[in-house]
Motif scaffolding. Structure first.
Motif, short mmCIF file in Angstrom:
data_model
loop_
_atom_site.label_atom_id
_atom_site.label_comp_id
_atom_site.label_asym_id
_atom_site.label_seq_id
_atom_site.Cartn_x
_atom_site.Cartn_y
_atom_site.Cartn_z
N LEU A 103 3.54 3.71 -0.72
CA LEU A 103 3.10 4.02 -2.18
C LEU A 103 2.62 2.76 -2.75
O LEU A 103 1.52 2.63 -3.65
CB LEU A 103 4.13 4.64 -3.03
CG LEU A 103 4.56 6.18 -2.75
CD1 LEU A 103 5.38 6.54 -3.64
CD2 LEU A 103 3.23 6.89 -2.56
N PHE A 104 3.39 1.66 -2.61
CA PHE A 104 2.88 0.35 -3.11
C PHE A 104 1.72 -0.23 -2.59
O PHE A 104 0.80 -0.69 -3.32
CB PHE A 104 3.99 -0.58 -2.90
CG PHE A 104 3.60 -2.07 -3.19
CD1 PHE A 104 3.61 -2.83 -4.40
CD2 PHE A 104 3.24 -3.18 -2.06
CE1 PHE A 104 3.44 -4.05 -4.78
CE2 PHE A 104 2.89 -4.30 -2.55
CZ PHE A 104 2.84 -5.00 -3.89
N ALA A 105 1.44 0.07 -1.29
CA ALA A 105 0.38 -0.22 -0.74
C ALA A 105 -0.96 0.37 -1.21
O ALA A 105 -2.09 -0.03 -1.42
CB ALA A 105 0.66 -0.24 0.88
N LEU A 106 -0.76 1.67 -1.11
CA LEU A 106 -2.00 2.51 -1.36
C LEU A 106 -2.27 2.19 -3.09
O LEU A 106 -3.36 2.21 -3.32
CB LEU A 106 -1.69 3.95 -1.42
CG LEU A 106 -1.54 4.51 0.28
CD1 LEU A 106 -1.30 6.03 0.19
CD2 LEU A 106 -2.96 4.39 0.68
N PHE A 107 -1.16 1.99 -3.71
CA PHE A 107 -1.40 2.00 -5.18
C PHE A 107 -2.15 0.54 -5.42
O PHE A 107 -3.11 0.46 -6.23
CB PHE A 107 -0.12 1.85 -5.98
CG PHE A 107 -0.01 1.69 -7.77
CD1 PHE A 107 -0.53 2.49 -8.48
CD2 PHE A 107 0.14 0.45 -7.91
CE1 PHE A 107 -0.39 2.33 -9.77
CE2 PHE A 107 0.08 0.17 -9.47
CZ PHE A 107 -0.18 1.02 -10.13
N THR A 108 -1.82 -0.48 -4.83
CA THR A 108 -2.43 -1.75 -4.88
C THR A 108 -3.85 -1.85 -4.46
O THR A 108 -4.75 -2.36 -5.17
CB THR A 108 -1.58 -2.90 -4.11
OG1 THR A 108 -0.16 -2.86 -4.66
CG2 THR A 108 -2.16 -4.33 -4.28
N ILE A 109 -3.98 -1.19 -3.23
CA ILE A 109 -5.53 -1.40 -2.74
C ILE A 109 -6.40 -0.40 -3.41
O ILE A 109 -7.34 -0.78 -3.74
CB ILE A 109 -5.39 -0.57 -1.07
CG1 ILE A 109 -4.39 -1.70 -0.29
CG2 ILE A 109 -6.84 -0.87 -0.51
CD1 ILE A 109 -4.15 -1.54 1.09
#
Length: 470
Positions: A103-109
């Protein structure tokens, strides 16, 4: 404080003398009271933002910690320290940490992709925008697609007198149903992936149900938007605060990084080196550790390579992901005894629920799985709801992907699709509502929105039941 915790823990004590192995907390000997913190956690998430929004915003982490303590302390006291620690590590290392990292990766990207410019919000244009967002949701997640697409959609319709329905259908399609085709699309499906469901199983088995829902909703939206568009001809035109101008895409490097996310997850599903490191008996396999490190590296690259004005244009902040991390820490802690009881099946406290989703001959009642998973996902978070019914169906991914394929499809569709029934069914729903309201869209109230979903989605789900799940 300790006295209160000990008193609360006594509610859960059934067999304090029993000895359990590390990680085994004896689900068959647990009473329903062990599930109360889980219910309290989900009800807090559902009602807190509505009943006391400001207090909730300041204290949601404390709510999560409170309910988690009411599980962790009794587990340690009455099931043993080693079993409790083993259960916590199993949930934390194998489910919570990978879940939050994705979730962190998708949210950041996704937060580094900015669409500027403006189009004229005709019925055809709006339908195309919704279709693009719906397709995007399965690859950048429903939250990511909502972040990227909601502002262009609002700008296209900010000179329309009747534009509430545009946001309502956006929530239906982009924030929910569109995320049903890959484990990247919606948190419940990634939890299934972590439990052993193949990456493309979701794509192939949910495609008919998703395509049916999307085609019906887009056709209905086009007809409704055309009617509103013609109706506006009877009124003087409104001034357009964002005149039409060329569409531009910024942060293109993040599209490549999203491709890296997909490759990292596919790698973890196909590469099996057979090596793991163990913490208190919990084996963390190298392919999963490599996946998580790659996802963190991709998020770091996004932060480094994306110009700050691009994120500012998306009004990017860390608040939403912090909230998700804290709340899901509480959810994953509270769900430990619930899953243990479900694993006990007919021998556990949830035997009546097992009977409810079973036919007289013992086979799975897929209609019940679809509606019970969906009904609870409408008001409670759909990720833990998915886990509950996944476990109720046996919890064996290989069996559910083959002989139980229709059951797993019903659970998956119910969790993802019916999260659209209320503002609180899926995380992006309320975010889209808040952004639209801030842009002066006269969004319906909590129950007003349910009138929309009840009139449009419930008949659609009835049709899906008759076509796909009987």
């Amino acid at each position: 404080m300790l006295t209160k915790l000990a008193g609360a823990a006594l509610l859960f004590a059934l067999f304090p003398e029993a000895a359990f192995a590390a990680g085994d907390i004896g689900g068959a000997t647990m009473g329903v009271a062990w599930a109360l913190p889980f219910a309290g956690m989900l009800l807090s998430i559902a009602l807190g933002p509505i009943l006391f929004p400001h207090f909730w915003e300041l204290n949601y982490g404390k709510f999560a910690a409170f309910w988690a303590v009411l599980v962790v302390v009794p587990l340690a006291l009455f099931r043993g320290f080693d079993p409790a620690l083993g259960a916590l590590l199993h949930t934390g290392l194998l489910e919570y940490v990978p879940f939050i990292i994705l979730l962190f990766a998708l949210f950041t990207i996704a937060g580094g992709i900015l669409i500027t410019g403006n189009l004229h919000g005709t019925p055809a244009t709006n339908t195309v925008l919704l279709a693009i967002g719906t397709l995007m949701a399965s690859f950048v997640g429903t939250t990511g697609a909502s972040i990227i697409m909601i502002r262009p959609v609002l700008r296209a319709n900010d000179n329309r007198r009747f534009n509430v329905h545009v946001v309502v259908f956006f929530i239906f399609l982009v924030s929910n149903i569109g995320g049903s085709l890959t484990p990247l699309g919606d948190p419940p499906l990634f939890l299934g992936f972590l439990r052993g469901v193949s990456f493309f199983w979701t794509t192939t088995h949910l495609l008919p149900e998703t395509l049916f829902a999307v085609v019906v909703l887009l056709a209905l939206f086009y007809a409704l938007d055309s009617w509103f568009f013609r109706k506006e001809e009877d009124y003087p035109p409104l001034r357009d605060p964002t005149p039409d101008r060329a569409i531009k895409l910024f942060g293109k490097v993040n599209i490549l990084l999203l491709g890296g996310v997909i490759l990292a997850i596919l790698m973890s599903a196909s590469w099996k080196p057979g090596v793991a490191f163990t913490i208190h008996g919990i084996a963390v396999e190298w392919q999963n550790l490599a996946r998580d490190l790659i996802l963190l590296a991709l998020a770091g690259l996004s932060l480094t390579l994306t110009p700050k004005p691009v994120r500012a244009g998306n009004e990017f902040s860390w608040g939403p992901i912090k909230e998700v991390a804290k709340l899901f820490a509480g959810i994953f802690a509270c769900i430990i005894p619930v899953l243990a009881m479900l694993q006990a099946g007919r021998n556990g406290a949830f035997a009546p629920l097992v009977a409810l989703v079973s036919n007289p001959d013992g086979s799975a009642n897929n209609v019940a799985y679809f509606w019970l998973t969906g009904g609870l996902s409408s008001f409670l978070d759909n990720a833990p709801t998915y886990l509950v019914f996944f476990e109720l169906a046996g919890g064996n991914a290989q069996a559910l992907m083959t002989t139980g394929a229709l059951t797993l499809t019903a659970i998956s569709a119910g969790a993802v699709f019916m999260g659209a029934n209320t503002y609180i069914g899926n995380a992006p729903n309320f975010m889209v509502y808040a952004i639209a309201k801030d842009r002066k869209v006269a969004m319906p109230s909590f129950f007003g929105y349910m009138l929309w979903s009840g009139a449009i989605l419930i008949p659609l789900f009835v049709l899906q039941t008759l076509i796909f799940f009987r």
